[in-house]
Design a protein around this motif. Structure first.
Motif, short mmCIF file in Angstrom:
data_model
loop_
_atom_site.label_atom_id
_atom_site.label_comp_id
_atom_site.label_asym_id
_atom_site.label_seq_id
_atom_site.Cartn_x
_atom_site.Cartn_y
_atom_site.Cartn_z
N THR A 254 3.51 -10.93 -52.79
CA THR A 254 3.95 -10.82 -51.40
C THR A 254 2.71 -10.79 -50.50
O THR A 254 2.08 -9.75 -50.30
CB THR A 254 4.81 -9.55 -51.20
N LEU A 255 2.35 -11.95 -49.96
CA LEU A 255 1.07 -12.11 -49.29
C LEU A 255 1.04 -11.52 -47.89
O LEU A 255 -0.02 -11.51 -47.24
CB LEU A 255 0.69 -13.59 -49.24
N PRO A 317 10.48 -10.36 -50.51
CA PRO A 317 11.15 -11.67 -50.48
C PRO A 317 11.66 -12.08 -51.85
O PRO A 317 11.07 -11.74 -52.88
CB PRO A 317 10.05 -12.62 -49.98
N THR A 318 12.73 -12.84 -51.86
CA THR A 318 13.39 -13.19 -53.12
C THR A 318 12.56 -14.10 -54.02
O THR A 318 12.72 -14.10 -55.23
CB THR A 318 14.76 -13.84 -52.85
N MET A 319 11.61 -14.86 -53.45
CA MET A 319 10.79 -15.76 -54.25
C MET A 319 9.57 -15.08 -54.87
O MET A 319 8.84 -15.70 -55.65
CB MET A 319 10.32 -16.95 -53.41
N ARG A 324 3.49 -16.98 -55.11
CA ARG A 324 2.86 -16.25 -54.01
C ARG A 324 3.48 -16.76 -52.70
O ARG A 324 3.56 -17.97 -52.47
CB ARG A 324 1.35 -16.48 -54.01
N THR A 325 3.95 -15.83 -51.88
CA THR A 325 4.75 -16.24 -50.72
C THR A 325 4.46 -15.40 -49.48
O THR A 325 4.14 -14.22 -49.59
CB THR A 325 6.26 -16.15 -51.07
N GLN A 335 8.01 -7.87 -41.62
CA GLN A 335 6.83 -7.38 -42.30
C GLN A 335 7.21 -6.37 -43.39
O GLN A 335 7.78 -5.32 -43.09
CB GLN A 335 5.87 -6.71 -41.30
N PRO A 336 6.93 -6.67 -44.65
CA PRO A 336 7.23 -5.69 -45.71
C PRO A 336 6.37 -4.45 -45.56
O PRO A 336 5.23 -4.52 -45.09
CB PRO A 336 6.91 -6.45 -47.00
N SER A 337 6.90 -3.32 -45.98
CA SER A 337 6.21 -2.04 -45.85
C SER A 337 5.56 -1.63 -47.16
O SER A 337 6.24 -1.57 -48.19
CB SER A 337 7.20 -0.96 -45.39
N GLU A 338 4.25 -1.34 -47.12
CA GLU A 338 3.56 -0.84 -48.31
C GLU A 338 4.11 0.52 -48.71
O GLU A 338 4.24 0.83 -49.90
CB GLU A 338 2.05 -0.76 -48.06
N LEU A 339 4.43 1.35 -47.71
CA LEU A 339 4.97 2.68 -48.00
C LEU A 339 6.31 2.59 -48.73
O LEU A 339 6.54 3.30 -49.71
CB LEU A 339 5.15 3.46 -46.69
N VAL A 340 7.18 1.69 -48.28
CA VAL A 340 8.47 1.50 -48.95
C VAL A 340 8.26 0.96 -50.37
O VAL A 340 8.93 1.39 -51.31
CB VAL A 340 9.37 0.56 -48.13
N ALA A 341 7.30 0.03 -50.53
CA ALA A 341 7.02 -0.52 -51.86
C ALA A 341 6.59 0.57 -52.83
O ALA A 341 7.03 0.59 -53.99
CB ALA A 341 5.94 -1.60 -51.75
#
Length: 435
Positions: A254-255, A317-319, A324-325, A335-341
């Motif tokens: 997840t880039l 993301p689903t891919m 790498r996407t 924007q994906p969250s590092e905290l949630v990850a």
């Protein structure tokens, strides 16, 4: 009697420490395997190995050889069985010091055999060192120590991979040399492990010879309780492959994250924190929690995993398992969250500990006199589903992973509770009859 209890508990701690060192190597390596192999392919275009296929081969061989593991256990005993198995882990880790496609797959087959041996021996040893009153506590103690491997190994990887877009040859050499050395320490601790029955510790287990052990496995697999529990075993295998291979690779791919490779190490640490927390809580309070039955703990794991699957759906993301996407997430702004990850990593680990500690407890309680075949069947079903997951991981998008996990999470929880309800009633009926 007091001395005997202290000695058996110490043996469980030593067992947990040995597995902590061995799996600090293997689980750390598995967590980053696909990421490392992508880097190897950039340096060596002729290297055609796949991390997903390697892990699929490992768990397919693991599943197949579990049918023969009880026979080996009856011949070698639990301690020597675990020692032979641990040697294959060392060979597999060391093979990454000289990356070759053929060596990757050959060592994958070898460690699949070794995994069946080490885990069947471990389940038998833990049962022999426990009784009905201590099996839940000892399972929790072992699980917390064993899963500490995720924490320590990934702290090392976090610092080694910090700021690196690709994992260069020099970094790989340092990492895999260190991991091989750590696995050797685990082997040395196993060599010092007391045998069951030595010095008055634990019980002895007569499995009746290799052929009889194999026959017991087939007979046990056809029983109603084992068939029901196999659904739960199957689910834990899916979760194992997801958090150890798919989720870490999805995070790294997840880039939109600022430093996705560094996040792999942090994610592994958080999975370890969740696993250790679950094992420690159920170990310390095992004597109290077992009085209310094992199903409340499994239900906690069930709710934890359903929530985490939803959060992963929103965040990544689903891919991401496949490439790498820069695709957006469903969170505000895409924007994906590092905290949630990282929160999802910890929740994956905690929920997994809920399921696995109670599986150890129920197998050690119901199958005290048949523990070798029982744990072999547990690992057979678990590794079979893990192999299946790694095979389809090379072509399946993330959201399909989450849908499959959700279905089996529901099914596995229901079947476990059915067996636990029966076992709980049997125990309390026996107690009431005596009083």
């Amino acid at each position: 009697m007091r001395f005997s209890i202290e000695r058996t508990t110490l043996s469980v701690v030593v067992l947990g420490l040995a597995f902590m060192f061995i799996f600090t190597s293997f689980q750390t390596q598995g967590n980053m395997q696909q990421v490392v192999i992508k880097s190897i392919q950039q340096d060596q275009p002729d290297f055609k190995g796949s991390g997903y296929i390697s892990l699929a081969v490992i768990y397919a061989v693991f599943a197949s050889f579990n049918w023969l593991a009880p026979s080996c256990l009856s011949f070698l005993g639990p301690k020597l069985t675990m020692i032979v198995g641990s040697v294959t882990y060392i060979i597999f880790i060391a093979s990454f010091l000289w990356p070759q496609t053929w060596l990757l797959y050959l060592s994958s087959v070898l460690i699949g055999v070794g995994a069946a041996l080490i885990w069947t021996g471990q389940g038998n040893y833990l049962t022999l060192m426990s009784d009905h009153d201590t099996i839940t506590r000892n399972s929790g103690i072992f699980w917390a120590l064993f899963q500490s491997s995720l924490l320590f190994g990934n702290i090392f990887v976090y610092y080694m991979f910090m700021g690196k877009q690709t994992i260069d040859h020099g970094t790989r050499l340092v990492v895999f040399s260190a991991l091989t050395g750590v696995a050797l320490i685990g082997l040395a601790i196993l060599l010092a492990l007391p045998k069951p029955g030595a010095g008055g510790s634990g019980r002895q287990d007569d499995m009746g010879g290799p052929l009889n052990a194999l026959k017991k496995s087939f007979e046990l697999f056809k029983t109603r309780d084992m068939l029901l529990l196999s659904v739960t075993f199957f689910y834990t295998g899916l979760v194992l492959s997801f958090y150890s291979g798919v989720y870490s690779n999805s995070v790294a791919s997840t880039l939109r994250f600022s430093d996705p490779n560094r996040l792999v190490g942090l994610s592994g640490m958080c999975i370890g924190i969740g696993e250790i927390s679950g094992g420690a809580v159920f170990g310390i309070f095992g004597g109290k929690t077992v009085k209310a039955g094992r199903d409340p703990i499994v239900l906690i794991g069930f709710l934890t995993h359903l929530l985490v699957f939803f959060l992963i759906f929103l965040n990544l993301p689903t891919m991401s398992p496949l490439e790498r996407t820069y695709d957006p997430s469903f969170l505000p702004g895409g924007q994906p969250s590092e905290l949630v990850a990282l929160l999802c990593s910890a929740m994956l680990g905690f929920g997994d500990a809920c399921f696995n500690t109670q599986i150890y407890s129920i197998l050690g309680s119901i199958y005290q006199d048949n523990s070798g075949p029982a744990f072999a069947l547990y690992k057979f079903t678990q590794s079979l589903s893990a192999a299946a997951c790694f095979f389809y991981s090379s072509v399946m998008q993330l959201y399909w992973h989450l849908a499959i996990l959700t279905v089996f999470c529901v099914a596995g929880t229901i079947t476990f509770c059915i067996v636990e309800w029966k076992a709980y009633r049997t125990v309390h009926h026996a107690v009431d009859s005596k009083t």
